[in-house]
Design a protein around this motif. Sequence first.
Motif, short mmCIF file in Angstrom:
data_model
loop_
_atom_site.label_atom_id
_atom_site.label_comp_id
_atom_site.label_asym_id
_atom_site.label_seq_id
_atom_site.Cartn_x
_atom_site.Cartn_y
_atom_site.Cartn_z
N GLY A 198 0.60 -1.14 0.39
CA GLY A 198 -0.66 -0.48 0.13
C GLY A 198 0.75 1.20 0.24
N SER A 199 1.86 1.31 0.09
CA SER A 199 3.16 2.20 0.65
C SER A 199 3.50 3.15 -0.40
CB SER A 199 4.17 1.47 1.31
OG SER A 199 4.49 1.31 1.75
N ASN A 200 3.44 2.67 -1.55
CA ASN A 200 4.12 3.14 -3.52
C ASN A 200 2.64 3.46 -3.66
OD1 ASN A 200 2.58 0.32 -3.47
ND2 ASN A 200 3.57 -0.21 -4.85
N ASN A 201 1.16 3.14 -3.04
CA ASN A 201 -0.13 3.85 -3.80
C ASN A 201 -0.10 5.11 -3.00
OD1 ASN A 201 0.30 0.45 -4.27
ND2 ASN A 201 -2.21 1.45 -4.39
N ARG A 202 -0.21 4.83 -1.78
CA ARG A 202 -0.14 6.50 -1.15
C ARG A 202 1.22 7.64 -1.22
NH1 ARG A 202 -1.52 2.25 2.88
NH2 ARG A 202 0.70 2.16 3.46
N TRP A 203 2.14 6.20 -1.71
CA TRP A 203 3.25 7.92 -2.20
C TRP A 203 2.28 8.49 -4.03
CZ3 TRP A 203 7.42 9.21 0.11
CH2 TRP A 203 8.27 9.26 -0.48
N LEU A 204 1.93 7.76 -4.14
CA LEU A 204 1.61 8.47 -5.38
C LEU A 204 0.60 9.32 -5.44
CD1 LEU A 204 2.40 7.83 -8.80
CD2 LEU A 204 0.14 6.49 -8.88
N ILE A 205 -0.44 8.85 -5.13
CA ILE A 205 -0.97 9.73 -4.89
C ILE A 205 -1.38 10.72 -4.27
CG2 ILE A 205 -4.22 9.49 -3.33
CD1 ILE A 205 -3.60 6.16 -3.84
N LEU A 243 6.81 8.35 -9.91
CA LEU A 243 7.13 7.32 -10.09
C LEU A 243 6.75 6.20 -9.48
CD1 LEU A 243 8.59 5.92 -13.42
CD2 LEU A 243 8.53 4.49 -11.47
N ILE A 244 5.66 4.78 -9.85
CA ILE A 244 5.79 3.95 -9.18
C ILE A 244 5.40 2.49 -10.32
CG2 ILE A 244 4.66 4.97 -6.62
CD1 ILE A 244 2.00 3.32 -7.79
N PHE A 245 5.63 1.39 -9.30
CA PHE A 245 5.59 0.25 -10.45
C PHE A 245 4.17 -0.31 -9.38
CE2 PHE A 245 8.99 -0.66 -13.34
CZ PHE A 245 10.22 -0.39 -13.31
N ASN A 246 3.12 -0.33 -10.14
CA ASN A 246 2.24 -0.82 -10.39
C ASN A 246 1.09 -1.08 -11.32
OD1 ASN A 246 1.10 -1.24 -6.94
ND2 ASN A 246 -0.48 0.06 -8.07
N PRO A 247 0.33 -2.07 -10.61
CA PRO A 247 -0.86 -2.41 -11.68
C PRO A 247 -1.94 -0.80 -11.57
CG PRO A 247 -1.23 -3.50 -10.19
CD PRO A 247 -0.13 -2.85 -9.27
N PRO A 248 -3.04 -0.51 -12.09
CA PRO A 248 -3.95 0.51 -12.26
C PRO A 248 -4.17 0.78 -11.32
CG PRO A 248 -4.17 -0.25 -14.23
CD PRO A 248 -3.70 -1.01 -12.56
N SER A 249 -3.83 0.76 -10.13
CA SER A 249 -5.05 0.38 -8.85
C SER A 249 -4.59 1.68 -7.73
CB SER A 249 -5.09 -0.59 -7.38
OG SER A 249 -3.79 -0.96 -7.54
N ALA A 250 -3.54 2.43 -7.92
CA ALA A 250 -2.85 3.36 -7.38
C ALA A 250 -3.98 4.96 -8.21
CB ALA A 250 -1.79 3.64 -7.09
N TRP A 251 -3.74 4.44 -9.29
CA TRP A 251 -4.48 5.38 -10.44
C TRP A 251 -5.90 5.99 -10.32
CZ3 TRP A 251 -7.83 4.35 -14.80
CH2 TRP A 251 -8.57 5.19 -14.97
N ASP A 290 -9.53 10.18 -5.06
CA ASP A 290 -8.79 10.93 -3.68
C ASP A 290 -8.13 12.11 -4.06
OD1 ASP A 290 -10.71 9.14 -1.88
OD2 ASP A 290 -8.63 7.98 -2.10
N ALA A 291 -7.54 11.44 -5.51
CA ALA A 291 -7.22 12.93 -5.56
C ALA A 291 -7.26 13.30 -7.06
CB ALA A 291 -5.39 12.83 -4.84
N GLU A 345 -5.34 12.25 -12.93
CA GLU A 345 -5.13 12.89 -14.70
C GLU A 345 -3.91 13.26 -14.98
OE1 GLU A 345 -6.10 17.98 -13.77
OE2 GLU A 345 -7.83 16.06 -13.89
N LYS A 346 -2.95 12.60 -14.05
CA LYS A 346 -1.40 13.23 -14.70
C LYS A 346 -0.34 11.71 -15.00
CE LYS A 346 -1.02 17.50 -14.03
NZ LYS A 346 -2.41 18.50 -13.40
#
Lengths: 449, 314
Positions: free
Chosen positions: A271-278, A284-292, A298-299, A304-305
């Motif tokens: 979850g850390s990288n998701n929160r980092w991006l959001i 940049l993170i390595f992740n499926p589109p769940s963070a996006w 939420d943000a 949109e970027k």
Amino acid sequence: MTKWRWSRRTLLAGAATGALAVGLKARTGIARSAAKLSVGFWDHWVPGANDTLTRLCRAWAEKEKVDLTIDYIPSQGNKLLLTIAAEAQARSGHDILAMNTWLPGSYAERLEPVDDVMKEVIARNGPTNPVVEYLGKPDGHWRAVPATPGSQMKGPATRFDLLKEHAGIDILAIYPPDRPADAEKAKSWTWEALLAAAEKCHKAGYPFGIGLGTTSDSVDTWGSLFHAFGARLVDEKGNIVVRSDETRAALDFAKRLAAFLPADAIAWDDGSNNRWLIAGKGALIFNPPSAWAVAKRDAPQVAEKVWHHPAPLGPKGRFGPYLPYYWAIWSFSPNKAAAKSLLLYLSSREAAEQLVAASQGYDIPGYLAFNDFKTWLEEGPPKGTLRHYPPGPDQILSIAAAPAPHKIAEQIYNQATITKMIARIVQGGDTIERAIAWAENELEGFMRG
Amino acid sequence: MAQASVVEAQVKEAAQRDRGSGLAARRARIAFLFCLPLILLVVALVIYPAFYSLYLATLNKSMTRFVGLGNFAFLFRRETFWMVVEQSIIFAVSAVIFKALIGFVLAHLLHALPPRGQRAWRGLLLVPWVIPPAMSTLVWWWMYEPSYSALNWLLMGIGFAPVPWLGDPYWARFSVILVNVWYGAPFFMIMYLAALKSVPAELYESAEIDGANAWQKLVYVTLPMLRNIIAITVLFSLIVTFANFDIVRILTAGGPRDMTHVFATYAFKLGIESNDIPLGACVSLFMFPILAVAAVFILRDVHRRSREIAGVSG
């Protein structure tokens, strides 16, 4: 004492019932004794995704006259993992269970082979991608059927604005929203380019959010880096081959890259990288589109970027981490024929397309011919952010710890041997040689039969 | 005639004895029946799983072959396993020491309060112990969280550098022990408070007449009177702390670099997450001899002390 007498009427009634049963069996293709089926699916995190799967299953059950029970089991808190372990021990439970990555191989001895299903599915859908085959066919037999829900890529999810502003890389020019990747420009998207960008973004206050923990996101990212450098820990025959120049090069690169990652990256979980991006803290993170997807809610100014695109190119190629989910049938299931019939139905292109749409493009089916669904072209904002999320032609799909034999690779992956090697160097002060020696000792332990 | 009455009396006495023993037997049977549901639960949920895990520990990785003590021999050769043993001991022993000390101090402070105020404080101080640890640990995790630590926000607010609570192995060890102490200290407090209330006031009065100061009253009256309860709470807490899972699992999952794993989390990592159930069973069984040795020593001391007290009062 009453004696049973065969009357003409009884014989006629019996014959009629028998004929009806044979007729039904011939029509549906499943045994009538299997009129019940219990399924445990992975509980999708995308709202509404489960509904589409339920609708598809209900349509099949109605057609086949099967009494179907569906449970959605979350993977949070290892609920699905524990359910699988408990049912395997008890030899009782669902007929079909969702299993991710290594589990079909782990439970191979307790799963019904599905070679017959896969023969038909592959004839219809074309070949699966190599990771799906490596994990789903661990002993020469298909032990589970590739599932669309949950199967995912873990390439970079990049803040294209920050990468352009601080590192001078125009990722949209390489992976444009309205057409395939620019093959020539894509050659410049290398791990060395990523390292240079990581340094610049770190200086600008937007470090790349790549974790060095022991959970799946960290293991997959560094696993793909190892593959890109040609570093393997154990070869396909089970020989320990970690002591190599390729491993030294990969570790040296990892050490240089880790210097520009967040100081606490070693303690990161999935979850850390998701929160980092959001939170807008990194580029940049390595992740499926769940963070996006969460950022869209939420943000939205961050979402949109964000651009999803393939991993960088290394000396041995461009390796993209792919994590498949499967549907497996327990060998103790009394309803195997019905279970196979359902899995065949869910493996059709039409079903997969509906499931991908319901997941808002998160799911990537394991069949190479299924990478052209329109969902990925249309999802946004920004429109096209998922266009390059499914694997492109220049990507080699991989999973960390491959090509080691399944039972060894599973240990390497789950015990995060690769990220621990890097953490020992970065934090523990080990030399590269000492980290390799530690890994050799660990790998010897994984050879235990 | 006299002889006849003696015989009659003896027969009556024997009949009474028989009636008494019959009553005792019936009461024992009823007591057993009342206990039976609990016994069945213990057999089903404790004894059977314990023997089953013993059986599992003797199988090979794919659970198809008997390997005897091979899994234990394998574990003894692993560097990581010995690190887990060391960490489990550090975690359990240091947490229990601090829980006992804090509980002891809090119990004395509460005991010294007037009864009205005491009730409110007692309730408040018990809060950490009554919240399910998985929930309270999630709150602690939020305070320690690597990127958004609430504690670091406070520290930076007053001019200090942020602390890598979960990112540095030694800080991570400290963090998990701190949460365990926070959670477990109220249990010690309540036990010691109950014990303090049972110490006869005459003992303190006599000590005071003899000119004992507060420290001497603590050392020569309170501590000897609380010795048994201290031993039992320490043993009980040692067992529970050694078997702790949720705090480490939620805060660090054993990291960084496996340096906060305890037996239960390492067993889970090997057994469930890495699908090596026999090896996981071995790790969890390793706790048993350590705790058994501790239990023997502590209970022997409790027994000796009880006999001393019984001898004194007798």
